[in-house]
Design a protein around this motif. Structure first.
Motif, PDB file in Angstrom:
ATOM      1  N   LYS A  49       0.468   6.023   3.771  1.00  0.00           N
ATOM      2  CA  LYS A  49       0.003   7.407   3.855  1.00  0.00           C
ATOM      3  C   LYS A  49      -0.965   7.736   2.728  1.00  0.00           C
ATOM      4  O   LYS A  49      -1.317   8.894   2.509  1.00  0.00           O
ATOM      5  CB  LYS A  49       1.204   8.358   3.821  1.00  0.00           C
ATOM      6  CG  LYS A  49       2.118   8.252   5.033  1.00  0.00           C
ATOM      7  CD  LYS A  49       3.242   9.261   4.962  1.00  0.00           C
ATOM      8  CE  LYS A  49       4.151   9.162   6.196  1.00  0.00           C
ATOM      9  NZ  LYS A  49       5.265  10.146   6.151  1.00  0.00           N
ATOM     10  N   ALA A  50      -1.398   6.726   1.997  1.00  0.00           N
ATOM     11  CA  ALA A  50      -2.294   6.933   0.863  1.00  0.00           C
ATOM     12  C   ALA A  50      -3.646   7.481   1.318  1.00  0.00           C
ATOM     13  O   ALA A  50      -4.134   7.159   2.407  1.00  0.00           O
ATOM     14  CB  ALA A  50      -2.500   5.614   0.114  1.00  0.00           C
ATOM     15  N   SER A  67       0.811  -1.222   0.000  1.00  0.00           N
ATOM     16  CA  SER A  67       0.000   0.000   0.000  1.00  0.00           C
ATOM     17  C   SER A  67       0.845   1.273   0.000  1.00  0.00           C
ATOM     18  O   SER A  67       0.382   2.331  -0.409  1.00  0.00           O
ATOM     19  CB  SER A  67      -0.946   0.004   1.203  1.00  0.00           C
ATOM     20  OG  SER A  67      -0.222  -0.056   2.422  1.00  0.00           O
ATOM     21  N   ARG A  68       2.099   1.181   0.431  1.00  0.00           N
ATOM     22  CA  ARG A  68       2.949   2.376   0.515  1.00  0.00           C
ATOM     23  C   ARG A  68       3.231   3.012  -0.840  1.00  0.00           C
ATOM     24  O   ARG A  68       3.542   4.200  -0.925  1.00  0.00           O
ATOM     25  CB  ARG A  68       4.282   2.028   1.185  1.00  0.00           C
ATOM     26  CG  ARG A  68       4.172   1.597   2.636  1.00  0.00           C
ATOM     27  CD  ARG A  68       5.529   1.182   3.200  1.00  0.00           C
ATOM     28  NE  ARG A  68       5.428   0.671   4.565  1.00  0.00           N
ATOM     29  CZ  ARG A  68       5.124  -0.574   4.864  1.00  0.00           C
ATOM     30  NH1 ARG A  68       4.899  -1.447   3.894  1.00  0.00           N
ATOM     31  NH2 ARG A  68       5.045  -0.966   6.128  1.00  0.00           N
ATOM     32  N   LYS A  69       3.132   2.240  -1.899  1.00  0.00           N
ATOM     33  CA  LYS A  69       3.515   2.766  -3.219  1.00  0.00           C
ATOM     34  C   LYS A  69       2.392   3.563  -3.895  1.00  0.00           C
ATOM     35  O   LYS A  69       2.592   4.115  -4.973  1.00  0.00           O
ATOM     36  CB  LYS A  69       3.970   1.632  -4.139  1.00  0.00           C
ATOM     37  CG  LYS A  69       2.880   0.672  -4.565  1.00  0.00           C
ATOM     38  CD  LYS A  69       3.453  -0.387  -5.518  1.00  0.00           C
ATOM     39  CE  LYS A  69       2.372  -1.341  -6.009  1.00  0.00           C
ATOM     40  NZ  LYS A  69       2.915  -2.348  -6.946  1.00  0.00           N
ATOM     41  N   TYR A  70       1.228   3.633  -3.269  1.00  0.00           N
ATOM     42  CA  TYR A  70       0.082   4.306  -3.905  1.00  0.00           C
ATOM     43  C   TYR A  70      -0.209   5.656  -3.258  1.00  0.00           C
ATOM     44  O   TYR A  70      -0.058   5.837  -2.050  1.00  0.00           O
ATOM     45  CB  TYR A  70      -1.162   3.428  -3.825  1.00  0.00           C
ATOM     46  CG  TYR A  70      -1.025   2.126  -4.580  1.00  0.00           C
ATOM     47  CD1 TYR A  70      -1.057   2.100  -5.968  1.00  0.00           C
ATOM     48  CD2 TYR A  70      -0.828   0.928  -3.899  1.00  0.00           C
ATOM     49  CE1 TYR A  70      -0.907   0.906  -6.670  1.00  0.00           C
ATOM     50  CE2 TYR A  70      -0.681  -0.269  -4.579  1.00  0.00           C
ATOM     51  CZ  TYR A  70      -0.722  -0.268  -5.970  1.00  0.00           C
ATOM     52  OH  TYR A  70      -0.565  -1.450  -6.648  1.00  0.00           O
ATOM     53  N   VAL A 130      -3.373   7.043  -3.841  1.00  0.00           N
ATOM     54  CA  VAL A 130      -4.791   6.883  -3.527  1.00  0.00           C
ATOM     55  C   VAL A 130      -5.155   5.404  -3.608  1.00  0.00           C
ATOM     56  O   VAL A 130      -4.759   4.720  -4.557  1.00  0.00           O
ATOM     57  CB  VAL A 130      -5.685   7.682  -4.504  1.00  0.00           C
ATOM     58  CG1 VAL A 130      -7.160   7.493  -4.137  1.00  0.00           C
ATOM     59  CG2 VAL A 130      -5.322   9.155  -4.505  1.00  0.00           C
ATOM     60  N   ILE A 131      -5.889   4.932  -2.624  1.00  0.00           N
ATOM     61  CA  ILE A 131      -6.449   3.580  -2.669  1.00  0.00           C
ATOM     62  C   ILE A 131      -7.961   3.723  -2.688  1.00  0.00           C
ATOM     63  O   ILE A 131      -8.555   4.282  -1.762  1.00  0.00           O
ATOM     64  CB  ILE A 131      -5.982   2.744  -1.466  1.00  0.00           C
ATOM     65  CG1 ILE A 131      -4.463   2.511  -1.570  1.00  0.00           C
ATOM     66  CG2 ILE A 131      -6.719   1.409  -1.410  1.00  0.00           C
ATOM     67  CD1 ILE A 131      -3.867   1.791  -0.380  1.00  0.00           C
TER      68      ILE A 131
END
Length: 333
Positions: free
Chosen positions: A70-71, A45-48, A50-51
């Protein structure tokens, strides 16, 4: 919902970078899917920036996003995922959902339901469902005859009303047959496409009211046959009634009918109203107003050639995806 999410992904790829994690196994595979999503969120999830989650049922997953990334977190909410009332759902869903950065409702009704559950208005916006409108090949006489013959429909010199949808109470099939169809001239016939728990009830009702030959319960049909029947119909009807805990978040079949230039007569309730351009693509009638339905069926005669352009200008995927893209870009800045 699954089709909309898939269409969303395929259309969004033309504008921006997007990865998809989808549940293709339905409700039975939901636990496995949720486990898979948790693992993905923990490790990737760190690479996005916005999720985006497409269903309020997934709202508890926001905990894992906040813990490992932090998304920004956004949701699309559809209707049933907001009003579902079993197993304490109405306690945990709003609690988690209001922690999202933005919530996109597919209709004004869905947004209103969010507000009723304590979701702050400033976190909400409405972006309608998108639809891939396509050009339609005119149906040949041979295909008309073949389609009607297959289902034993006596259709010559008839006015054809059509409904497409699951046979459940909220769709209003039984009410429409009892209070509207029976009062229409006998040259009106009613085709019902779909399957569901009310099939036996509707079959018994048709027999009881001596409407065999005027009501046809067609069950599930192929996409080609459905398109053929749309082209042969005179009006699409969607006589929904309010059923607590089982509301209509939108009315995608109303756009599908409009693709064929088919006018619609629909109940002015819930998310149905968002899918009808009142007076242009169809007419909205007060719920259970039998005389309103009868009068509109007999008198509504719009310019059919204008229906598709009107719907396309509001619900085409380019416009819908652009609205999402601009919202996501605001978060990415």
């Amino acid at each position: 919902m699954e089709k909309f999410a898939s269409d969303f992904y395929n259309n969004y790829r033309r504008l921006g970078q997007i990865d998809l994690l989808a549940n293709n196994g339905g409700k039975k595979k939901l636990p496995i899917f949720l486990l898979r999503v948790v693992i993905e969120l923990v490790f990737h999830s760190r690479k996005y920036d916005v999720i985006h989650l497409y269903d309020a049922v997934l709202s508890p997953l926001i905990f894992f996003v906040r813990l490992f990334s932090k998304a920004k977190v956004t949701f699309t909410v559809n209707g049933l995922d907001i009003v579902y009332s079993r197993l304490g759902y109405q306690i945990f869903m709003p609690f988690f959902l209001m922690k999202a950065d933005k919530i996109i409702a597919i209709s004004q009704y869905t947004m209103e339901q969010c507000v009723m559950r304590g979701i702050p208005k400033e976190k909400l916006m409405v972006i309608p469902v998108g639809y891939n409108f396509k050009s339609i090949e005119v149906l040949s006489v041979e295909k008309r005859i073949a389609t009607m013959s297959k289902y034993g429909i006596s259709w010559r010199e008839k006015k054809i009303l059509i409904t497409v949808g699951r046979l459940v109470k909220r769709k209003g099939h039984a009410w429409f047959i009892e209070h509207v169809l029976i009062e229409l001239p006998k040259d009106y016939i009613y085709l019902i496409i779909g399957d569901g728990p009310e099939l036996k009830l509707l079959s018994k009702l048709v027999t009881k009211l001596d409407l065999i030959g005027r009501v046809y319960l067609l069950g599930r049909v192929s996409d080609e046959e459905k398109g053929n029947l749309y082209q042969m119909a005179d009006l699409f009807v969607m006589p929904n009634i309010h059923v607590e805990g089982d509301q209509e978040g939108f009315g995608i079949v109303l756009l599908e009918a409009g693709q064929y230039g088919l006018p619609v007569i629909a109940s002015n309730i819930e998310g149905v109203r968002d899918a009808v351009l009142n007076g242009k693509s169809g007419m909205l009638i007060d719920e259970k107003n039998s005389m309103g339905f009868i009068d509109s069926i007999l008198r509504f005669n719009p310019d059919k050639s204008a229906i598709l352009p009107a719907l396309n200008s509001k619900f085409n995927w380019d416009k819908v995806i652009t609205a999402y893209f601009e919202m996501f870009q605001d978060f990415s800045v």
